[in-house]
Design an enzyme around this catalytic site. Structure first.
Site, mmCIF file in Angstrom:
data_model
loop_
_atom_site.group_PDB
_atom_site.id
_atom_site.type_symbol
_atom_site.label_atom_id
_atom_site.label_comp_id
_atom_site.label_asym_id
_atom_site.label_seq_id
_atom_site.Cartn_x
_atom_site.Cartn_y
_atom_site.Cartn_z
ATOM 1 N N HIS A 306 14.216 52.230 -23.771
ATOM 2 C CA HIS A 306 14.344 50.954 -23.360
ATOM 3 C C HIS A 306 14.398 50.036 -24.570
ATOM 4 C CE1 HIS A 306 13.114 46.728 -21.994
ATOM 5 N NE2 HIS A 306 12.860 47.209 -20.766
ATOM 6 N N HIS A 379 0.370 36.096 -23.341
ATOM 7 C CA HIS A 379 -0.028 37.232 -24.096
ATOM 8 C C HIS A 379 0.123 36.875 -25.573
ATOM 9 C CE1 HIS A 379 1.960 39.199 -20.360
ATOM 10 N NE2 HIS A 379 0.080 39.379 -20.178
ATOM 11 N N HIS A 385 -0.308 44.301 -23.967
ATOM 12 C CA HIS A 385 0.118 44.031 -22.487
ATOM 13 C C HIS A 385 1.352 45.226 -22.243
ATOM 14 C CE1 HIS A 385 2.173 41.646 -25.416
ATOM 15 N NE2 HIS A 385 3.174 41.662 -24.471
#
Length: 453
Positions: A306, A379, A385
């Site tokens: 990713h 965040h 997170h």
């Protein structure tokens, strides 16, 4: 939706036709709403056509390098000195400016909110702005503020300009018309617009809704620009031709009007006897613009892993440190996921940047529950997170066939500075006290046995 007074005002506006725009980002534009109103060959003739006044609006120091030098020449019914009178200080208690360290009892943590409640009283766009976070210092022109807005009335005879920064407006529900000194922009959900620092404007409603709601990034620092593409090359991401700058339009209205100003975090108002949106022609490169987020051309992994979310940056406001943004405006649009042998949602991470997120429509793939359109999350820097338990299990065990994430549009205001929570945000009734529980199902899987996944 226009009320009677607004319809009368609109009737006196020149060039009442379907709105048109000039394409391109950072171009040098020229436009006029009356023939011959724009001088040719010079900026400041001894006498302007139609009895107009010439005036320059500068968005950068005079000596800024050519590539960052921004100014526009305006030809208007009255000079701007006639659009201000004796100011009086006023208060917009819900609009806060950095540095702002609020007193509240909410401890540090990952935070998420459901949408703002529907107002019980009549509020226009300016009155409906609520600050969620502030970052940096407006007095040094560094940092930003993240706001939400919710309103149900038009700015008919009220006008506003912000000397503290440019405003990136992101509607979530309800189409709006942003009528600026340099022209009109109709902005729908899935579109966004930018009003430059110091530019006068008002906002009215266009669609039949019960509520008009969205988000605002107030950028105190260097203005937004397109990010460098680097190895990506000349195309994709946000392409310059898809940015639209309005053509000249003016409002010739002789009646009592109020001009509101935000300056170094304080608010002031003055009354004048006419509309300040009186620019008949202009040329230059300091101007508002809008952008359709659906025209963003995403790039991504086509084999494995990713990539960083920075590949979804639409606009960036640079800081003095290379590669570190004062503010990035990042979106998560519809796209194909095709990576092999890969956990496809954003990975778990901690980040020096601070991330304020919102959802315009659909679902966000890493948080399919709880994060809803009109909602928000924060965040802050170095707080961990990532996908919730449901998202993790789905991504870890699903068949890795090509999947299209469709009907979704999330975004992020990301800044290098820590985002300080306002008292309003800390005590907002839609704060989700159970947000932290979305990771509670992530249990230990390690048992030391080779081959166990």
């Amino acid at each position: 939706m226009l009320d009677k007074a607004e319809k009368q005002s609109e009737a006196s506006t020149v060039a009442e036709r379907a709105l048109s725009y000039m394409p391109g980002f950072g171009n040098d534009f020229e436009t006029e709403s009356l023939p011959g109103a724009l001088p040719q060959g010079q900026n400041s003739p001894q006498k302007c056509e139609y009895g107009l006044y010439a005036e320059q609006l500068s968005g950068s120091p005079f000596t800024a390098p050519r590539g960052t030098n921004e100014r526009s020449w305006l030809y208007r019914i009255r000079p701007s000195v006639k659009h201000t009178g004796r100011f009086k200080k006023i208060d917009h208690p819900h609009w806060k400016t950095a540095p702002h360290i609020a007193e509240h009892s909410l401890a540090l943590g990952q935070l998420r909110w459901s949408p703002l409640p529907t107002p019980s009283e009549k509020l226009n766009f300016l009155e409906g702005i609520r600050t969620m976070t502030t970052a940096g210092d407006v007095l040094t022109q560094a940092g930003m503020a993240a706001h939400t807005y919710v309103f149900n009335a038009d700015m008919v005879d009220d006008y506003f300009f912000n000397a503290d920064g440019e405003l990136l407006i992101v509607p979530e529900t309800g189409a709006i018309r942003v009528f600026t000194e340099l022209g009109k922009m109709d902005v729908e959900p899935s579109e966004t617009c930018v009003v430059p620092r110091g530019t006068m404007f008002k906002v009215t409603r266009l669609s039949e809704e019960k509520i008009w709601r969205g988000y605002i990034c107030e950028n105190y620092g260097a203005k937004f620009t397109l990010p460098d593409r680097g190895p990506i090359g000349a195309n994709c991401l946000a392409n310059p031709r898809d940015f639209k700058t309005p053509v000249a339009a003016y409002e010739d209205k002789e009646m009592s009007c109020r001009v509101h100003v935000k300056w170094c975090g304080s608010f002031h108002v003055t009354e004048i006897g006419h509309s300040p949106l009186d620019v008949v022609a202009w040329h230059g490169n300091y101007a508002p613009y809008k952008y359709d987020l659906k025209t963003f051309s995403p790039v991504g992994a086509i084999l494995f892993d990713h990539p960083d979310p920075s590949i979804f940056t639409v606009l960036t406001a640079p800081s003095g440190e290379e590669g570190t943004a004062n503010v990035d405006f990042v979106i998560f649009p519809p796209r194909w996921l095709v990576a092999e042998h890969t956990f496809r949602p954003p990975w778990y991470h901690r980040n020096i940047m601070s991330e304020f997120m919102g959802l315009i429509y659909g679902r966000y793939d890493a948080k399919e529950e709880g994060f809803v359109p009109g909602g928000m999350s924060l965040h802050n820097m170095m707080l961990p997170h990532g996908p919730d338990f449901t998202g993790f299990e789905k991504a870890s065990n699903g068949e890795l066939k090509p999947v299209k994430l469709d009907n979704t549009m999330a975004f992020m205001f990301e800044t290098r500075f820590p985002q300080q929570l306002t008292k309003f945000a800390a005590e907002l009734e839609t704060l989700q006290d159970d947000y932290i529980d979305c990771w509670s199902g992530l249990e230990r899987k390690f048992d030391g046995t080779p081959g166990i996944k």
